[in-house]
Motif scaffolding. Structure first.
Motif, PDB file in Angstrom:
ATOM      1  N   GLU A 111     -24.485  35.510  55.488  1.00 38.74           N
ATOM      2  CA  GLU A 111     -25.390  36.129  54.648  1.00 38.74           C
ATOM      3  C   GLU A 111     -26.208  37.188  55.354  1.00 38.74           C
ATOM      4  O   GLU A 111     -26.376  37.024  56.401  1.00 38.74           O
ATOM      5  CB  GLU A 111     -26.078  35.152  53.740  1.00 38.74           C
ATOM      6  N   ARG A 113     -29.691  38.491  56.920  1.00 39.85           N
ATOM      7  CA  ARG A 113     -30.712  37.641  57.331  1.00 39.85           C
ATOM      8  C   ARG A 113     -32.092  38.202  57.193  1.00 39.85           C
ATOM      9  O   ARG A 113     -32.855  37.756  57.495  1.00 39.85           O
ATOM     10  CB  ARG A 113     -30.473  37.545  58.985  1.00 39.85           C
ATOM     11  N   HIS A 191     -33.185  32.677  48.185  1.00 37.48           N
ATOM     12  CA  HIS A 191     -32.470  31.722  46.761  1.00 37.48           C
ATOM     13  C   HIS A 191     -33.193  32.442  45.333  1.00 37.48           C
ATOM     14  O   HIS A 191     -32.294  32.621  44.457  1.00 37.48           O
ATOM     15  CB  HIS A 191     -32.979  30.360  47.178  1.00 37.48           C
ATOM     16  N   THR A 194     -31.689  35.398  44.550  1.00 33.28           N
ATOM     17  CA  THR A 194     -30.120  35.609  44.175  1.00 33.28           C
ATOM     18  C   THR A 194     -30.068  35.139  42.703  1.00 33.28           C
ATOM     19  O   THR A 194     -29.280  35.543  41.899  1.00 33.28           O
ATOM     20  CB  THR A 194     -29.311  34.304  44.872  1.00 33.28           C
ATOM     21  N   SER A 248     -23.134  29.146  44.281  1.00 33.76           N
ATOM     22  CA  SER A 248     -23.654  29.728  45.774  1.00 33.76           C
ATOM     23  C   SER A 248     -24.785  29.368  46.275  1.00 33.76           C
ATOM     24  O   SER A 248     -25.160  28.871  47.265  1.00 33.76           O
ATOM     25  CB  SER A 248     -22.890  30.930  46.099  1.00 33.76           C
ATOM     26  N   ALA A 249     -25.785  29.880  45.362  1.00 34.56           N
ATOM     27  CA  ALA A 249     -27.155  29.761  45.666  1.00 34.56           C
ATOM     28  C   ALA A 249     -27.738  28.590  45.885  1.00 34.56           C
ATOM     29  O   ALA A 249     -28.668  27.899  46.642  1.00 34.56           O
ATOM     30  CB  ALA A 249     -28.065  30.518  44.721  1.00 34.56           C
ATOM     31  N   ARG A 252     -26.267  26.852  48.836  1.00 37.02           N
ATOM     32  CA  ARG A 252     -27.029  27.356  50.087  1.00 37.02           C
ATOM     33  C   ARG A 252     -28.250  26.640  50.094  1.00 37.02           C
ATOM     34  O   ARG A 252     -29.156  26.629  51.143  1.00 37.02           O
ATOM     35  CB  ARG A 252     -27.087  28.755  49.945  1.00 37.02           C
ATOM     36  N   ARG A 253     -28.907  26.228  49.167  1.00 40.76           N
ATOM     37  CA  ARG A 253     -30.480  25.787  49.112  1.00 40.76           C
ATOM     38  C   ARG A 253     -30.548  24.565  49.819  1.00 40.76           C
ATOM     39  O   ARG A 253     -31.460  23.876  50.429  1.00 40.76           O
ATOM     40  CB  ARG A 253     -30.838  25.701  47.728  1.00 40.76           C
ATOM     41  N   LYS A 254     -29.132  23.802  49.869  1.00 40.30           N
ATOM     42  CA  LYS A 254     -28.949  22.480  50.549  1.00 40.30           C
ATOM     43  C   LYS A 254     -28.885  22.690  52.058  1.00 40.30           C
ATOM     44  O   LYS A 254     -28.933  21.869  52.805  1.00 40.30           O
ATOM     45  CB  LYS A 254     -27.913  21.638  49.991  1.00 40.30           C
ATOM     46  N   LEU A 255     -28.583  23.948  52.517  1.00 37.11           N
ATOM     47  CA  LEU A 255     -28.188  23.915  53.804  1.00 37.11           C
ATOM     48  C   LEU A 255     -29.058  23.643  55.034  1.00 37.11           C
ATOM     49  O   LEU A 255     -28.846  23.319  56.166  1.00 37.11           O
ATOM     50  CB  LEU A 255     -27.366  25.491  53.949  1.00 37.11           C
ATOM     51  N   GLY A 341     -27.561  24.588  59.270  1.00 35.79           N
ATOM     52  CA  GLY A 341     -27.553  25.309  58.185  1.00 35.79           C
ATOM     53  C   GLY A 341     -26.242  25.806  58.115  1.00 35.79           C
ATOM     54  O   GLY A 341     -25.233  25.362  58.104  1.00 35.79           O
ATOM     55  N   GLU A 342     -26.027  27.212  57.751  1.00 38.39           N
ATOM     56  CA  GLU A 342     -25.081  27.954  57.428  1.00 38.39           C
ATOM     57  C   GLU A 342     -24.335  28.114  58.551  1.00 38.39           C
ATOM     58  O   GLU A 342     -22.864  28.114  58.642  1.00 38.39           O
ATOM     59  CB  GLU A 342     -25.392  29.395  56.878  1.00 38.39           C
TER      60      GLU A 342
END
Length: 382
Positions: A111, A113, A191, A194, A248-249, A252-255, A341-342
């Motif tokens: 994603e 940055r 987040h 998105t 997906s958002a 990604r909030r959990k990452l 994270g990601e």
């Protein structure tokens, strides 16, 4: 401006039913089978205006129509290549560009940055299409009447339309990513950006679905059955893309909760020729959840597989060395201890395994990261 050098990207997985045309801007170029459907449709549609502009061509009018389809998708390719070039400028590997029924798609790893990166990677595509449209318009004004004039007229209309429609502020369109970057810059939260852009995408889908019902009243265009079909296809594309962006958002909030150091198991380093039973005894004594084999000079050489260890009968363990249940530390099985994270998800996706060795910057062993622990932490994240 100098940019970090990038290693050549690995070949992208071939999309189902796609044909690889070559490589451009560091990405594999693919054409899906659905492109041939739209190419055939464009060939037939363009045959009539080509015949009108230059009568007597016969079957060659269809050749001209197909040539226009190829030319049009070359402009779509330019749109996608501009995304790829900008993404690589910001250090993102680009694996593939795929041309399909509804246009094209650029597969960028990772994603953006910052809102700035998101904005420029997204907006360069529509700008490219608009530039191609305006350049085609300038050439059209001086081109002689005939097939070339018809082709240029088509390029003007389609590229200006593609450029403007892609600026509609809703995901999955480029304008949606522009909207995301603006909300991200204002709120400080990618987040939130998105989600706002995805909801705008859903509104755009509803608007596309309703357009055939109001187009005659608003612009005087007679509605045909094809208009309803096109509206349905576009609306489904927008709705599913926006919904996927929302999902997906939320993922990604959990990452950020996935931190390698926090998930790592305490690890014991043992010689590769140590009997497995003794290694297990030492690990239990040290309350270690992972075993790593090391060379005589202390360098890690193998990672003991928990699954294989548990599958080894206890009566055999005194007679087999630890190396018999360990996996050689190949590329991708050693990760930095600070990974999170990601970056963590991408790393384990690139090189699927049950365990990974986490190393400090100086090469010393920090611990073992089990994929099962990452999965459990991800499910537990809110």
């Amino acid at each position: 401006m100098a940019h970090p050098e990038q290693e050549p990207d690995a070949p992208a997985p071939r999309p189902p039913g796609a044909i690889r045309l070559g490589r451009l801007a560091g990405a594999d170029i693919y054409v899906t089978s659905s492109w041939f459907l739209i190419a055939a449709l464009l060939t037939v549609v363009m045959a009539a205006p080509i015949e009108a502009a230059q009568p007597g061509l016969g079957a060659w009018k269809y050749v001209g129509g197909f040539a226009f389809a190829v030319l049009l998708y070359l402009s779509v390719l330019l749109h996608e290549v501009s995304h790829a070039v900008m993404a690589r400028r910001y250090g993102h590997p680009v694996h593939a560009i795929t041309l399909h029924f509804l246009g094209g798609m650029t597969s960028v790893e990772g994603e953006a940055r910052s809102p700035r990166q998101e904005f420029f990677i997204a907006v360069v595509g529509p700008i490219t299409s608009l530039v191609v449209g305006f350049v085609s318009l300038l050439v059209y004004r001086v081109a002689p009447d005939g097939v070339i004039s018809v082709a240029l007229q088509g390029l003007v209309g389609t590229n200006l339309l593609v450029g403007l429609l892609n600026l509609v502020p809703g995901l999955p369109l480029d304008g949606g990513r522009v909207m995301k970057s603006i909300v991200w810059a204002v709120s400080g939260n990618a987040h939130t950006g998105t989600l706002v852009a995805a909801w705008c995408g859903r509104l755009a889908a509803v608007a596309a679905m309703l357009w055939p019902f109001v187009q005659e009243r608003l612009v005087g265009w007679t509605t045909t059955p094809a208009d309803y079909l096109i509206a349905f296809v576009v609306a489904m594309f927008l709705w599913t893309g926006a919904t996927a962006a929302m999902s997906s958002a939320r993922l990604r909030r959990k990452l950020p909760s996935l931190v390698g150091r926090q998930l790592a198991r305490r690890t014991l380093a043992v010689p590769a020729d140590l009997p497995l039973a003794e290694a297990v005894r030492r690990a239990q004594e040290a309350q270690a959840g992972g075993l790593v084999t090391v060379t005589t000079d202390g360098r890690p050489s193998g990672l003991v597989s928990e699954a294989v260890l548990l599958a080894t009968p206890e009566e055999r363990r005194p007679w087999v060395p630890v190396s018999s249940v360990s996996r050689t530390l190949g590329e991708g099985l050693s990760l930095p201890a600070d990974i999170a994270g990601e970056d963590l998800i991408v790393a384990i996706s690139r090189r699927p395994a049950d365990e990974y060795l986490l190393l400090e910057d100086d090469g010393s062993i920090y611990g073992v990261l089990a994929t099962a622990d990452v999965d459990q932490a991800f499910r537990a994240a809110h």
